[in-house]
Enzyme design. Sequence first.
Site, PDB file in Angstrom:
ATOM      1  N   ASN A 154       0.784  -1.245   0.000  1.00 36.54           N
ATOM      2  CA  ASN A 154       0.000   0.000   0.000  1.00 36.54           C
ATOM      3  C   ASN A 154       0.818   1.298   0.000  1.00 36.54           C
ATOM      4  O   ASN A 154       0.354   2.305  -0.513  1.00 36.54           O
ATOM      5  CB  ASN A 154      -1.050  -0.011   1.119  1.00 36.54           C
ATOM      6  CG  ASN A 154      -0.457  -0.051   2.491  1.00 36.54           C
ATOM      7  OD1 ASN A 154       0.668  -0.511   2.682  1.00 36.54           O
ATOM      8  ND2 ASN A 154      -1.198   0.426   3.476  1.00 36.54           N
ATOM      9  N   GLY A 230       2.759  -5.504   7.308  1.00 33.16           N
ATOM     10  CA  GLY A 230       1.763  -6.259   6.550  1.00 33.16           C
ATOM     11  C   GLY A 230       0.640  -6.720   7.449  1.00 33.16           C
ATOM     12  O   GLY A 230       0.370  -6.106   8.492  1.00 33.16           O
ATOM     13  N   SER A 231       0.012  -7.827   7.069  1.00 30.20           N
ATOM     14  CA  SER A 231      -1.178  -8.278   7.783  1.00 30.20           C
ATOM     15  C   SER A 231      -0.823  -9.029   9.064  1.00 30.20           C
ATOM     16  O   SER A 231       0.292  -9.537   9.215  1.00 30.20           O
ATOM     17  CB  SER A 231      -1.985  -9.200   6.862  1.00 30.20           C
ATOM     18  OG  SER A 231      -1.186 -10.316   6.534  1.00 30.20           O
ATOM     19  N   GLU A 250       4.759  -4.336  11.995  1.00 27.56           N
ATOM     20  CA  GLU A 250       3.813  -3.221  11.840  1.00 27.56           C
ATOM     21  C   GLU A 250       2.595  -3.791  11.124  1.00 27.56           C
ATOM     22  O   GLU A 250       2.641  -4.044   9.922  1.00 27.56           O
ATOM     23  CB  GLU A 250       4.450  -2.088  11.013  1.00 27.56           C
ATOM     24  CG  GLU A 250       5.723  -1.509  11.609  1.00 27.56           C
ATOM     25  CD  GLU A 250       5.468  -0.662  12.855  1.00 27.56           C
ATOM     26  OE1 GLU A 250       4.332  -0.190  13.048  1.00 27.56           O
ATOM     27  OE2 GLU A 250       6.414  -0.468  13.635  1.00 27.56           O
ATOM     28  N   LEU A 251       1.510  -3.985  11.876  1.00 26.45           N
ATOM     29  CA  LEU A 251       0.388  -4.759  11.326  1.00 26.45           C
ATOM     30  C   LEU A 251      -0.869  -3.902  11.145  1.00 26.45           C
ATOM     31  O   LEU A 251      -0.792  -2.686  11.126  1.00 26.45           O
ATOM     32  CB  LEU A 251       0.135  -5.968  12.237  1.00 26.45           C
ATOM     33  CG  LEU A 251       1.403  -6.780  12.591  1.00 26.45           C
ATOM     34  CD1 LEU A 251       1.089  -7.927  13.530  1.00 26.45           C
ATOM     35  CD2 LEU A 251       2.110  -7.298  11.340  1.00 26.45           C
ATOM     36  N   CYS A 284      -3.241   1.568   6.710  1.00 24.66           N
ATOM     37  CA  CYS A 284      -3.405   0.829   7.971  1.00 24.66           C
ATOM     38  C   CYS A 284      -4.072   1.682   9.044  1.00 24.66           C
ATOM     39  O   CYS A 284      -4.532   1.151  10.041  1.00 24.66           O
ATOM     40  CB  CYS A 284      -2.047   0.315   8.444  1.00 24.66           C
ATOM     41  SG  CYS A 284      -0.810   1.594   8.420  1.00 24.66           S
ATOM     42  N   GLU A 376     -10.218  -5.820   9.995  1.00 26.42           N
ATOM     43  CA  GLU A 376      -9.669  -4.712   9.208  1.00 26.42           C
ATOM     44  C   GLU A 376     -10.291  -4.740   7.805  1.00 26.42           C
ATOM     45  O   GLU A 376     -10.176  -5.741   7.098  1.00 26.42           O
ATOM     46  CB  GLU A 376      -8.152  -4.861   9.095  1.00 26.42           C
ATOM     47  CG  GLU A 376      -7.529  -3.756   8.277  1.00 26.42           C
ATOM     48  CD  GLU A 376      -6.015  -3.889   8.152  1.00 26.42           C
ATOM     49  OE1 GLU A 376      -5.533  -5.012   7.882  1.00 26.42           O
ATOM     50  OE2 GLU A 376      -5.328  -2.871   8.316  1.00 26.42           O
TER      51      GLU A 376
HETATM   52  P1  NAP Z   1       0.450  -9.070   3.477  1.00 27.01           P
HETATM   53  O1  NAP Z   1      -0.410  -9.878   2.605  1.00 27.01           O
HETATM   54  O2  NAP Z   1       0.631  -9.487   4.889  1.00 27.01           O
HETATM   55  O3  NAP Z   1       1.879  -8.986   2.749  1.00 27.01           O
HETATM   56  C1  NAP Z   1       2.920  -8.223   3.253  1.00 27.01           C
HETATM   57  C2  NAP Z   1       4.239  -8.783   2.762  1.00 27.01           C
HETATM   58  O4  NAP Z   1       4.436 -10.071   3.335  1.00 27.01           O
HETATM   59  C3  NAP Z   1       4.287  -8.997   1.248  1.00 27.01           C
HETATM   60  O5  NAP Z   1       5.581  -8.711   0.787  1.00 27.01           O
HETATM   61  C4  NAP Z   1       3.975 -10.469   1.114  1.00 27.01           C
HETATM   62  O6  NAP Z   1       4.425 -11.046  -0.086  1.00 27.01           O
HETATM   63  C5  NAP Z   1       4.731 -11.014   2.301  1.00 27.01           C
HETATM   64  N1  NAP Z   1       4.330 -12.363   2.735  1.00 27.01           N
HETATM   65  C6  NAP Z   1       3.181 -13.026   2.463  1.00 27.01           C
HETATM   66  N2  NAP Z   1       3.210 -14.243   3.057  1.00 27.01           N
HETATM   67  C7  NAP Z   1       4.405 -14.346   3.699  1.00 27.01           C
HETATM   68  C8  NAP Z   1       5.025 -15.348   4.493  1.00 27.01           C
HETATM   69  N3  NAP Z   1       4.409 -16.500   4.765  1.00 27.01           N
HETATM   70  N4  NAP Z   1       6.257 -15.101   5.002  1.00 27.01           N
HETATM   71  C9  NAP Z   1       6.881 -13.929   4.760  1.00 27.01           C
HETATM   72  N5  NAP Z   1       6.353 -12.950   4.006  1.00 27.01           N
HETATM   73  C10 NAP Z   1       5.118 -13.138   3.490  1.00 27.01           C
HETATM   74  O7  NAP Z   1      -0.035  -7.535   3.507  1.00 27.01           O
HETATM   75  P2  NAP Z   1      -0.484  -6.611   2.305  1.00 27.01           P
HETATM   76  O8  NAP Z   1      -1.813  -7.077   1.808  1.00 27.01           O
HETATM   77  O9  NAP Z   1       0.618  -6.431   1.330  1.00 27.01           O
HETATM   78  O10 NAP Z   1      -0.651  -5.206   3.075  1.00 27.01           O
HETATM   79  C11 NAP Z   1      -1.790  -4.873   3.786  1.00 27.01           C
HETATM   80  C12 NAP Z   1      -1.592  -5.084   5.281  1.00 27.01           C
HETATM   81  O11 NAP Z   1      -0.473  -4.331   5.732  1.00 27.01           O
HETATM   82  C13 NAP Z   1      -2.770  -4.535   6.067  1.00 27.01           C
HETATM   83  O12 NAP Z   1      -3.087  -5.448   7.091  1.00 27.01           O
HETATM   84  C14 NAP Z   1      -2.249  -3.231   6.631  1.00 27.01           C
HETATM   85  O13 NAP Z   1      -2.888  -2.780   7.797  1.00 27.01           O
HETATM   86  C15 NAP Z   1      -0.822  -3.583   6.892  1.00 27.01           C
HETATM   87  N6  NAP Z   1      -0.018  -2.363   6.998  1.00 27.01           N
HETATM   88  C16 NAP Z   1       0.437  -1.968   8.229  1.00 27.01           C
HETATM   89  C17 NAP Z   1       1.163  -0.789   8.358  1.00 27.01           C
HETATM   90  C18 NAP Z   1       1.710  -0.347   9.685  1.00 27.01           C
HETATM   91  O14 NAP Z   1       2.639   0.480   9.701  1.00 27.01           O
HETATM   92  N7  NAP Z   1       1.203  -0.824  10.809  1.00 27.01           N
HETATM   93  C19 NAP Z   1       1.404  -0.011   7.232  1.00 27.01           C
HETATM   94  C20 NAP Z   1       0.908  -0.440   5.998  1.00 27.01           C
HETATM   95  C21 NAP Z   1       0.203  -1.622   5.887  1.00 27.01           C
HETATM   96  P3  NAP Z   1       3.403 -11.310  -1.322  1.00 27.01           P
HETATM   97  O15 NAP Z   1       2.963  -9.955  -1.770  1.00 27.01           O
HETATM   98  O16 NAP Z   1       4.253 -12.014  -2.304  1.00 27.01           O
HETATM   99  O17 NAP Z   1       2.276 -12.132  -0.784  1.00 27.01           O
END
Ligand code: NAP
Length: 474
Positions: A154, A230-231, A250-251, A284, A376
């Site tokens: 994002n 990420g998530s 950071e989730l 997020c 979320e």
């Molecule tokens: P995501 O699906 O969790 O993916 C994040 C990253 O993790 C991607 O690079 C993804 O790769 C990788 N990943 C997936 N499965 C993995 C595994 N088993 N082991 C290691 N890495 C893995 O999140 P997203 O959909 O990209 O982003 C949205 C989420 O991020 C939301 O929940 C949002 O709230 C959170 N977020 C939090 C913050 C904060 O600062 N708190 C800021 C921004 C976003 P792939 O793309 O190849 O699956």
Amino acid sequence: MKLKDYSLFINGEWKRGEQFYDLKSPYSGEVIARIPLANKKDVIHALDSAKKASRQMRKLSALERSKILERVSEKFEERLEECAYTLAMENAKPINAARGEIQRTIETYKFAAEEAKKITGETIPMDAAQSGKGRFGFTKKEPLGVIAAITPFNFPFNLVAHKLGPAFATGNTVVLKPASQTPLSAIMTAEIFEEAGLPKGALNVLFGKGGDIGDLLVTNPNVKMITFTGSVEVGLQIKEKAGLKKTTLELGSNSAVIVNDVNNIEAVARRCAEGAFAYSGQTCISVQRIYVHHTLYDDFLEAFIQETKRVKVGDPMKEDTVVSSLIHPKEAKRIENWLQEVDSKNIVQGGEREGSIIEPTVITNVNPDMAVSCQEAFAPIVSVNKYKDWEEAIKLVNDSQYGLQAGVYTNSIDKAFAAVHEIEVGGVIVNDIPSFRVDQMPYGGVKNSGTGREGIKYSMEEMCELKLGVFNLL
Ligand code: NAP
């Protein structure tokens, strides 16, 4: 038109991949690039290069590290429009919001350049202990070595900057795995670091499915820290596999704002709509839950619906677009299913899906157990509910598995302080929405929103090892 085949960035060189995947624009569905998939050998090569380069990075002076980051910030400024265009193409971020992200990225690297010059330790009053007489103690901060950075789709420029900036400011090296949907921003970032004179191997960029590459990075003994955004689901998996490695997670969140007493209800409604719908609700700290004092509820809801109707929906390349396609069609279908749980008379605005686009949607009378409230959303949907008294408002906000940031509108200084004390989140924003963030402030969550803090100076603390020196003054 022949599509460009991109390369992996390992040990300061662009390495051709053996297998590729098609990168599609979330808005048009067109294939926009062919991205190489790193194999196991590439991952090991990247990790070995990062380990080797960490000897050189440790030797750079604070000024040398700072100058590299300063040049990176300048180069982002020169390429602002190109970076913003890339964002709009690869993650359907509306072009104006995309420019805003690049402006922040420029600032984030600038903060990192400044903080690189301020790393200090302290002297320890050793003789305060019985047996400490005649001893001189001090601390210094040392880089950890190799850091694995895993980032979401994002904010693929600025959230990568929140990992690379502090990592290089403290003399670490990085293997970066960006989200599969946003490789182009990572490629541009690597190009910029290369031009800025970062030592070869200090930054390595790999592409591939999170589950495959992620595991190889998270479990490799050469990796000293994993910084992940990420998530929750993926964050928890990483935490389980990371063992004793440092982790910053950071989730997600379902951020709330309390509207308790305000002077200008229209202005507050406008600001809440910005927080709920910017980048299609995919931040997020998007406003997902709004709690309004019962005396203001009707006026607020009316003003908020009017603001929602004004939100422009469509092509991310158009200057006035706010809401565009969600990152993937399956995300839009997920929201459509969630909305089916809601009584249709409580969907007071929007509620429709067209392809990957969800109309800006306002829901009332939401039961806190419904997915639209307790999970979320990461979409342009928001609930507006009324509350009777302050205690109820705090209870409603805290009734969440998440705790990233919260917003509170009040004219009472007592309530403002009470909010900061009582709301279970990483940051409380008074007289503004939870979506407010500048990049040098400490940022991170409690509960399922994660562990650790970002905001350059705070990430740098996490990316260093504290070393003690004790002299016996003979
Ligand atoms: P995501 O699906 O969790 O993916 C994040 C990253 O993790 C991607 O690079 C993804 O790769 C990788 N990943 C997936 N499965 C993995 C595994 N088993 N082991 C290691 N890495 C893995 O999140 P997203 O959909 O990209 O982003 C949205 C989420 O991020 C939301 O929940 C949002 O709230 C959170 N977020 C939090 C913050 C904060 O600062 N708190 C800021 C921004 C976003 P792939 O793309 O190849 O699956």
